[in-house]
Design an enzyme around this catalytic site. Structure first.
Site, PDB file in Angstrom:
ATOM      1  N   PHE A 119      18.326   7.309   3.650  1.00 13.82           N
ATOM      2  CA  PHE A 119      18.250   6.817   4.931  1.00 13.82           C
ATOM      3  C   PHE A 119      18.526   5.009   4.481  1.00 13.82           C
ATOM      4  O   PHE A 119      17.607   4.564   3.399  1.00 13.82           O
ATOM      5  CB  PHE A 119      16.350   6.413   5.557  1.00 13.82           C
ATOM      6  CG  PHE A 119      16.469   5.823   6.973  1.00 13.82           C
ATOM      7  CD1 PHE A 119      16.620   5.867   7.562  1.00 13.82           C
ATOM      8  CD2 PHE A 119      15.267   4.495   6.521  1.00 13.82           C
ATOM      9  CE1 PHE A 119      16.354   5.092   9.202  1.00 13.82           C
ATOM     10  CE2 PHE A 119      14.639   3.922   7.585  1.00 13.82           C
ATOM     11  CZ  PHE A 119      15.398   4.121   9.203  1.00 13.82           C
ATOM     12  N   PRO A 124      17.397  -5.285  -1.332  1.00 12.27           N
ATOM     13  CA  PRO A 124      16.594  -6.623  -1.813  1.00 12.27           C
ATOM     14  C   PRO A 124      15.782  -7.771  -1.454  1.00 12.27           C
ATOM     15  O   PRO A 124      14.687  -8.688  -2.111  1.00 12.27           O
ATOM     16  CB  PRO A 124      17.686  -7.313  -3.605  1.00 12.27           C
ATOM     17  CG  PRO A 124      18.432  -5.834  -3.421  1.00 12.27           C
ATOM     18  CD  PRO A 124      18.566  -5.500  -1.639  1.00 12.27           C
ATOM     19  N   GLY A 127      12.830  -6.413   3.548  1.00 10.38           N
ATOM     20  CA  GLY A 127      11.839  -5.942   2.748  1.00 10.38           C
ATOM     21  C   GLY A 127      10.966  -4.740   4.517  1.00 10.38           C
ATOM     22  O   GLY A 127      10.849  -4.680   5.477  1.00 10.38           O
ATOM     23  N   ILE A 153      15.969   3.867  -2.032  1.00 10.81           N
ATOM     24  CA  ILE A 153      16.569   4.972  -1.313  1.00 10.81           C
ATOM     25  C   ILE A 153      16.312   5.879  -1.391  1.00 10.81           C
ATOM     26  O   ILE A 153      16.671   6.647  -2.179  1.00 10.81           O
ATOM     27  CB  ILE A 153      18.236   4.671  -1.117  1.00 10.81           C
ATOM     28  CG1 ILE A 153      18.467   3.316  -0.199  1.00 10.81           C
ATOM     29  CG2 ILE A 153      18.854   6.147   0.143  1.00 10.81           C
ATOM     30  CD1 ILE A 153      17.746   2.902   1.221  1.00 10.81           C
ATOM     31  N   GLU A 360       8.152   3.107   4.334  1.00  9.30           N
ATOM     32  CA  GLU A 360       8.191   2.914   5.275  1.00  9.30           C
ATOM     33  C   GLU A 360       7.122   1.863   6.474  1.00  9.30           C
ATOM     34  O   GLU A 360       6.293   2.539   7.698  1.00  9.30           O
ATOM     35  CB  GLU A 360       8.209   4.108   6.678  1.00  9.30           C
ATOM     36  CG  GLU A 360       8.988   5.256   6.130  1.00  9.30           C
ATOM     37  CD  GLU A 360       9.040   6.678   6.253  1.00  9.30           C
ATOM     38  OE1 GLU A 360       8.960   6.431   8.365  1.00  9.30           O
ATOM     39  OE2 GLU A 360       9.603   7.387   5.404  1.00  9.30           O
TER      40      GLU A 360
END
Length: 379
Positions: A119, A124, A127, A153, A360
């Protein structure tokens, strides 16, 4: 209260985790070694296809069982837990939810057999501000030309495909972002150096680079401009699984602390019988159980198809906070030996669970999501 099937499922996953994963968890961490030998057994158990329908080779479960699986795997090895969680929630889910019939037939059977899907959202310079995506996709002669990079990742070095978003217009709003399924064997798709991380060292994490990568329209995921909306929907479910991972790590820390407190003798008796240690263990257990009930309840909400965005953010926020706190308390109970690598799991868990406050969506972003949703209800 779990039903009979859910309880049996827990015992099945727990037995596998104890027999196969726990004996090598410390080695995976120390050597930064991926769990290659466990991928196929987990695929055969259905742990890599828990959200994939049977018609595509999956072994679907309800979300409670999915949370239980991630919890029990993470209880002995956070690197295994995050690999399974990312593959299911962030890899397979977007294809199932937003993909065409052809895309489901192309990718989901491979995912069910144990080929991992990654995903790609973070960059960079994008975020917490995921809407600041800089990777670009331009339509040229019927194909998409993609340029950019994705960072942090999970399973980047192992995945055969990545769900990634890119800017497809100069629209400054989030509507200019589109999702794609990018395959590893495409020319222009390259993998950066594996990161040397604080924790979750048995999980491969790396940059992905796309340099004039040409993909056909068949790799477009959903509608042009829907990428940001798709990612928000995907992350709602993903937060449940990351919460389950933090919960499992917290439970693993408590397991370690309990075992030590019951056997370490000072002043003539096990230290767990001293009030200061006993009260700390009680607080740890209570916080873990409260978190577990929140996660299971939110899992039920997802299965019932009722809105759960606020609750999933609460799950991740609370589980991450509890995981970091409980693992730190476990190290304190173990004392000096708790700071040694390899001998006891508490310090490894403390390093692993820190990611749950960041990945996440940071804990600060979760608080923002919760607060915004609360304020909507004020009339």
């Amino acid at each position: 209260m779990l039903d009979k099937n859910q309880l049996e499922f827990r015992e099945k996953v727990r037995a596998f985790a104890l027999e196969k994963i726990e004996p090598v968890a410390a080695i995976l961490d120390e050597e930064q070694r991926f769990i290659d030998e466990h991928i196929q057994p987990m695929a055969e158990m259905g742990l890599l296809s828990m959200i994939i329908p049977e018609e595509y080779g999956g072994k679907p479960t309800d979300t409670v069982c999915y949370s239980i699986a991630v919890e029990e795997l993470s209880r002995v090895c956070g690197s295994t837990g995050i690999t399974v969680a990312a593959h299911n929630s962030l890899g397979a889910f977007p294809i199932l939810k937003f993909g065409t019939d052809d895309q489901k037939k192309r990718f989901l059977p491979r995912a069910a057999k144990g080929e991992l899907i990654a995903f790609g959202l973070s960059e960079p310079d994008a975020g917490s501000d995921a809407g600041g995506t800089q990777t670009k996709a331009q339509l040229k002669d019927g194909n998409w030309i993609i340029n950019g990079s994705k960072s942090w990742i999970t399973s980047a070095t192992r995945a055969f495909a990545t769900i990634a978003v890119a800017k497809t217009s100069d629209d400054p709003s989030d509507k200019g972002i589109t999702s794609f399924v990018l395959e590893k064997d495409c020319e222009g798709y390259s993998i950066g150096k594996k990161e040397n991380k604080l924790g979750l060292r048995g999980s491969d994490t790396a940059f992905l680079h796309f340099d004039d990568m040409k993909v056909g329209p068949e790799n477009l995921l959903g509608e042009i401009g829907d990428g940001f909306k798709q990612m928000l929907i995907t992350l709602d479910g993903g937060r449940i699984s990351i919460a389950a991972m933090a919960l499992g790590l917290a439970q693993g820390a408590l397991d370690c602390a309990l075992q030590y407190a019951a056997t370490r003798v000072q002043f003539g008796k096990p230290i767990g019988h001293f009030q200061g240690i006993g009260h700390t263990l009680a607080d740890m257990a209570a916080e873990i159980e409260a978190t577990r009930q929140l996660i299971y309840n939110t899992s039920c909400m997802k299965d019932a198809k009722v809105p759960f965005s606020r609750e999933s953010a609460m799950c991740k926020l609370m589980a991450a906070d509890v995981g970091v706190r409980v693992s730190s308390q476990a190290i304190t109970i173990l004392g000096a030996v708790g700071c040694l690598t390899g001998k006891y799991s508490a310090e490894r868990i403390w390093r692993d669970v820190k990611l749950c406050e960041i990945g996440e969506g940071t804990s600060e972003i979760q608080r923002l999501v919760i607060a915004r949703d609360l304020l909507k209800s004020v009339k």
